[in-house]
Write an enzyme that holds these catalytic residues in place. Structure first.
Site, short mmCIF file in Angstrom:
data_model
loop_
_atom_site.label_atom_id
_atom_site.label_comp_id
_atom_site.label_asym_id
_atom_site.label_seq_id
_atom_site.Cartn_x
_atom_site.Cartn_y
_atom_site.Cartn_z
N ARG A 158 -12.20 0.48 -6.95
CA ARG A 158 -11.92 0.16 -5.60
C ARG A 158 -11.25 1.57 -5.19
O ARG A 158 -11.51 1.66 -3.97
CB ARG A 158 -11.07 -0.92 -5.60
N CYS A 199 0.79 -1.27 0.04
CA CYS A 199 0.02 0.00 0.02
C CYS A 199 0.83 1.36 0.21
O CYS A 199 1.73 1.41 0.75
CB CYS A 199 -0.77 0.13 1.25
P1 XMP Z 1 -0.76 -7.19 3.34
O1 XMP Z 1 -0.02 -6.71 4.24
O2 XMP Z 1 -1.32 -8.38 3.89
O3 XMP Z 1 -2.16 -6.27 2.80
O4 XMP Z 1 0.10 -7.26 1.84
C1 XMP Z 1 -3.11 -6.79 2.18
C2 XMP Z 1 -4.27 -5.66 2.04
O5 XMP Z 1 -3.79 -4.50 1.63
C3 XMP Z 1 -4.83 -3.94 1.03
N1 XMP Z 1 -4.61 -3.64 -0.61
C4 XMP Z 1 -3.94 -2.15 -0.85
N2 XMP Z 1 -4.05 -1.15 0.15
N3 XMP Z 1 -3.17 0.14 -1.94
C5 XMP Z 1 -3.53 0.19 -0.76
O6 XMP Z 1 -3.60 1.23 -0.26
C6 XMP Z 1 -3.35 -1.00 -2.73
O7 XMP Z 1 -2.96 -1.06 -3.88
C7 XMP Z 1 -3.71 -2.27 -2.17
N4 XMP Z 1 -3.91 -3.67 -2.40
C8 XMP Z 1 -4.32 -4.04 -1.39
C9 XMP Z 1 -6.06 -4.97 0.97
O8 XMP Z 1 -7.02 -4.39 2.09
C10 XMP Z 1 -5.49 -6.02 1.26
O9 XMP Z 1 -6.26 -7.06 1.81
#
Ligand code: XMP
Length: 514
Positions: A428, A330
């Protein structure tokens, strides 16, 4: 009573531990400080609990249970049907992403639902008047691998069963199904659950058990071989619904009704309204409409504030997903400047959700298995993982060879690549399709290939068990009550990790240079 004894008794009391946790977070809140995983550790406590005896049952939403409190993220490099099946077989759940057409997503949900063949709710039937030759031709054309067909009359009433024996001992292909079939069929009423079906089949030595309604119309069929496998292979371990089918979840967008209806048709157990910011007018309205029109559990996310949690619960949410920007891919926090570090966000949102009996899923930011008991100790009912499950065999995508190592792609749903390729990702992050340039809120990268999901999950589940053992919590509810935290300094963090050593063997639960 001496001061020491007073303090000892104070901490022995679970209520006081909970109070101590509340005070800890209240104090940080008063100072406008928000904490995350690396800032805290759980206090250990007197324990009668052996890690192997810990009960990990929990919930994803009001009506959807989990045998283990781990859910895989709705991301296009994490969860499609292979991950959905793998997670549910281990007792967890996979949320199938929505960067694909509604039809494609529904097809993948079906693969999860029919993986175990618990209750086959729409079995392939044959008509009484069809000849054996016709049926065998159809079987060949459609490539059916099974040999058992319920036989129905013109009014769709069950009249018999055709099985392998009936085909084998049939003298001519012109004989009708009605003649060749076995007429002595043991049936059970519509709605019969898996365990009962197993009992009935076992008692009557029957390989199939058709379910019928009051007019003797077929309402599904159980096949002994499949039911036995579910009952024996991993008793109590799979996350199955009352029909013995794996529990499936899928992401939907805002006002994504076509997708939702297709998913419901495929018997989805729970849907997730998946947005980067759920506390918006459109999500609240959409949620209310879904809850009014359909009988389905809806988890909503993401949020990071208690007021947002409360608003969504009041609009009908059956589960809340917390996490704005903690994820390993993120960039939302740095691009938009918003979001609360995850430990504080999860605590605050769980505290309010608890008042309404709504489970919270702590989504993103976990790096080690030890982060799971921390997230649950704050009050969450489960964690959602992206990065920690990416790179596994079950995650979508091919293995890539680079610099002498095997890798898999892992990318944010708000990364340029994901948004360029898919409308689901653009929605999203509330970016219109017409725009030439996109504002990324995530990155794309590589994760070392980790092999099969079950080995990876073994470490996560057992890390959690160990954490609960140290706290003295026999189940998740007790962890909620007993968990108390200390804040750690940078030096404390450094001390927590291996130090003053050149590690020569990477342990399976402590990735080096990941
Ligand atoms: P982890 O830390 O497990 O996080 O890799 C997975 C979660 O991150 C969110 N997610 C995003 N958040 N930009 C964001 O700010 C993104 O591009 C993105 N893609 C996923 C999502 O909630 C996921 O479950």
């Amino acid at each position: 009573m001496k001061k020491f004894e007073r303090e000892f008794n104070f901490y022995e009391n679970q209520k006081n531990r909970e109070k101590s946790k509340d005070t800890f977070f209240k104090k940080t809140e008063e100072q406008r400080i928000a904490l995350t995983f690396d800032d805290v550790r759980l206090k250990s406590g007197y324990s009668k609990v052996m890690p192997d005896d810990v009960d990990l049952e929990s919930k994803f939403s009001r009506n959807i249970g989990l045998k283990i409190p781990i859910v895989s993220a709705a991301m296009d490099t994490v969860t499609e049907h292979q991950m959905g099946i793998g997670m549910a077989l281990l007792g967890g759940l996979g949320v199938i992403h929505k960067n694909m057409s509604p039809e494609e997503q529904a097809r993948r949900v079906s693969k999860v639902k029919y993986y175990l063949n618990g209750l086959i709710d729409k079995p392939i039937c044959v008509r009484k008047e069809q000849s054996i030759a016709e049926i065998l031709k159809m079987k060949k054309e459609k490539e059916y691998s099974f040999n058992t067909f319920p036989v129905i009359d013109k009014k769709d009433r069950l009249v018999g069963i055709l099985s392998k024996n009936d085909f084998d001992f049939c003298k001519s292909g012109s004989i009708k199904a009605g003649e060749a079939m076995s007429k002595e069929v043991i049936t059970a009423p519509k709605g019969t659950k898996l365990e009962k079906a197993y009992e009935v089949m076992f008692e009557n030595k029957k390989k199939t058990l058709p379910l019928v309604d009051k007019d003797n119309r077929l309402a599904g069929i159980y096949v002994f071989k499949d039911v036995k496998r579910i009952m024996m292979e991993n008793p109590g371990g799979y996350n199955v619904d009352e029909n013995g089918q794996l529990v499936a979840a899928a992401a939907i967008g805002v006002n994504d009704f076509e997708r939702l209806e297709l998913l419901i048709e495929k018997k989805i157990n729970v849907v997730v309204i998946d947005t980067a910011h759920a506390d918006t007018e459109s999500v609240v309205q959409n949620l209310k409409e879904i809850k009014k029109k359909y009988k389905i559990d809806v988890v909503v996310g993401n949020v990071s504030e208690p007021e947002s949690t409360k608003r969504l619960i009041k609009a009908g949410a059956d589960g809340i997903k917390v996490g704005q920007g903690p994820g390993s891919i993120c960039t939302t926090r740095v691009v938009a400047g918003i979001g609360s570090p995850q430990v504080s966000a999860v605590y605050k949102c769980s505290k309010i959700a608890q008042e309404y009996g709504v489970p919270v899923c702590a989504d993103g930011g976990l790096k080690y298995s030890g982060d799971i008991p921390i997230a649950l100790g704050e009050g969450a009912h489960c964690v959602m993982m992206g990065g920690m499950l990416s790179g596994t065999k079950e995650a979508p995508g091919d293995v890539i060879f680079r610099e002498g190592r095997q890798w898999k792609i892992y990318r944010g749903m708000g990364s340029v690549g994901a948004m360029e390729e898919h409308k689901g990702s653009r929605e999203r992050y509330r970016q219109s399709s017409g725009k030439k340039s996109l504002v990324a809120e995530g990155v794309e990268g590589l994760k070392p290939y980790k092999g099969g999901l079950s080995q990876v999950m073994f470490q996560y589940i057992n890390g959690l068990r160990r954490g609960m053992g140290y706290v003295g919590a026999a189940d998740i509810a007790e962890l909620h009550r007993k968990a108390d935290f200390v804040r750690i300094s940078g030096a404390g963090k450094a001390e927590s990790h291996p130090h003053d050593i050149l590690i020569t063997r990477e342990p399976p639960n402590y990735p080096i240079g990941d």
